[in-house]
Design an enzyme around this catalytic site. Structure first.
Site, PDB file in Angstrom:
ATOM      1  N   HIS A  84       0.816  -1.219   0.000  1.00 35.00           N
ATOM      2  CA  HIS A  84       0.000   0.000   0.000  1.00 35.00           C
ATOM      3  C   HIS A  84       0.849   1.269   0.000  1.00 35.00           C
ATOM      4  O   HIS A  84       0.343   2.354  -0.298  1.00 35.00           O
ATOM      5  CB  HIS A  84      -1.002   0.005   1.168  1.00 35.00           C
ATOM      6  CG  HIS A  84      -0.406   0.282   2.508  1.00 35.00           C
ATOM      7  ND1 HIS A  84      -0.097  -0.720   3.408  1.00 35.00           N
ATOM      8  CD2 HIS A  84      -0.067   1.437   3.119  1.00 35.00           C
ATOM      9  CE1 HIS A  84       0.385  -0.182   4.515  1.00 35.00           C
ATOM     10  NE2 HIS A  84       0.423   1.121   4.361  1.00 35.00           N
ATOM     11  N   ASP A 114       0.265  -7.654   1.475  1.00 31.88           N
ATOM     12  CA  ASP A 114       0.621  -6.238   1.601  1.00 31.88           C
ATOM     13  C   ASP A 114       2.139  -6.044   1.619  1.00 31.88           C
ATOM     14  O   ASP A 114       2.653  -5.249   2.400  1.00 31.88           O
ATOM     15  CB  ASP A 114      -0.012  -5.628   2.863  1.00 31.88           C
ATOM     16  CG  ASP A 114       0.027  -4.098   2.823  1.00 31.88           C
ATOM     17  OD1 ASP A 114       0.144  -3.530   1.720  1.00 31.88           O
ATOM     18  OD2 ASP A 114      -0.032  -3.473   3.903  1.00 31.88           O
ATOM     19  N   SER A 192       4.668   2.716   7.897  1.00 35.53           N
ATOM     20  CA  SER A 192       4.327   1.544   7.096  1.00 35.53           C
ATOM     21  C   SER A 192       5.499   1.123   6.221  1.00 35.53           C
ATOM     22  O   SER A 192       6.100   1.949   5.536  1.00 35.53           O
ATOM     23  CB  SER A 192       3.122   1.844   6.207  1.00 35.53           C
ATOM     24  OG  SER A 192       1.957   1.992   6.968  1.00 35.53           O
TER      25      SER A 192
END
Length: 362
Positions: A84, A114, A192
């Site tokens: 992402h 992911d 992230s």
């Protein structure tokens, strides 16, 4: 007397400053571990800026930038991050800890976990590799460290403990990711893709999400286990996508209530709703459903085989069977025990295929 007073004062002042310096130097063993790990590993954590093209209110195309983190995993310039973080990006820029910036090349991505890999062309002496550990034996209470770029603030360290293991998280691709690590180490937007590190300096997870009603950290963060990353990363580098195994059948959980209403000889298993013509299940002789039946408010496709065992181990539901099959590789043989709708049993061998439509960037 005056001279003695001066000497006493001098000794007192010296003692004060010596004590102050001793206090300043008093660093605990745990703090020394944090400092050493940060100094050694933070150069291996990068800031990733992604540029995505969007349309504004007047349908004009405008660029929008987002930031995330990543870990250098090879002295060839490969960087592991979240899917992402780089999804739909038209430009990727990586900033190293020393401030050097490089345009990054997309290598591979897997929305189901992911995870993604990008690459920069940088001198090897500028690349500090984050070593990968293992996540299968993690214990609640272990110390962890997160290094990343929250809110674009580079090279930030937070510490905490493993709060829970074995969590299940739904990825942006819609798939369930198993064995996710929960931690109270502060993880915020921009973290992230950065590493979650254990006290020995090895990556045990990839920070990926937070649970928060406010959008900021409230002590519940999640990391993809590094064992998952080790399983997919080679395919991402070599193929650009992860080759998932494929049985070529749609499955549904058989519940005891359904089994009783349909007068089936088994109470639990995975009902085969449909098989893909020419697919692995079809080639093995597994049969799909042939009719519809209504049980209460449920419409079921019935008449197909029921998978009741995998490699001799009982199959309780469709989800557990799918999870087990996902841990295999295309080309692998699996032994299934099936119960036919007429009550007959058969042991069949399925050669798993490769799931069609592997994710490819752009």
């Amino acid at each position: 007397m005056h001279r003695m007073w001066n000497m006493a004062t001098l000794l007192a002042v010296l003692a004060f400053f010596c004590g102050f310096q001793d206090t300043a130097r008093a660093v605990s063993e745990d703090e020394r571990n944090n400092i050493e790990l940060y100094q050694r590993l933070s150069p291996g954590v990068v800031n990733i800026t992604s540029t995505v093209l969007e349309r504004d209110f007047f349908f004009n195309i405008i660029p929008r930038q987002g930031t995330g983190s990543g870990s250098i995993i090879s002295d060839k310039g490969y960087i592991l991050t979240n899917h992402h973080v780089i999804e739909d990006a038209r430009k990727l820029e990586v900033t190293l800890a020393n401030g050097e910036k490089y345009t990054a090349e997309f290598i591979g991505s897997d929305p189901d976990t992911d995870l993604a890999v990008i690459k920069i062309d940088a001198p090897r002496d500028e690349l500090v590799v984050i070593p990968m550990g293992a996540s299968r034996d993690l214990k609640v209470g272990q110390k962890v460290l997160a290094i990343g770029n929250p809110f674009g603030l580079g090279q930030t360290l937070t510490t905490g403990v493993i709060s829970s293991v074995g969590r299940t998280l739904r990825s942006p691709g819609g798939a369930l990711v198993e064995d996710v690590i929960q931690t109270d180490a502060s993880i915020n937007p921009g973290n992230s893709g950065g590493p979650l590190i254990d006290s020995s300096g090895r990556m045990i997870g990839i920070n990926t999400a937070i649970f928060s009603p406010t959008g900021a950290n409230v002590g519940i963060g999640f990391a993809i286990p590094v064992d998952t990353a080790k399983r997919v990363v080679n395919d991402l580098i070599e193929k650009g996508y992860y080759a998932y195994p494929w049985i070529g059948a749609t499955l549904m959980t058989l519940l005891p209530d359904f089994a009783e209403a349909l007068k089936l000889p088994v109470k639990r298993g995975a009902m085969v709703v449909e098989v893909v013509p020419g697919g692995p299940a079809d080639q093995a002789g597994i049969r799909g459903g042939t009719a519809r039946a209504q049980i209460g408010n449920h419409i079921l496709i019935v008449g197909g085989d029921i998978i009741v065992a995998l490699e001799g181990n009982p199959v309780q539901d469709a989800d557990s069977l799918i999870r087990e099959l996902r841990s295999r590789r295309p080309g692998e043989r699996v032994a299934l025990e099936v119960v036919h709708w007429d009550g007959g049993r058969e042991r069949v061998t399925v050669i798993l295929g490769e799931r069609p439509g592997g994710y490819r960037y752009r």
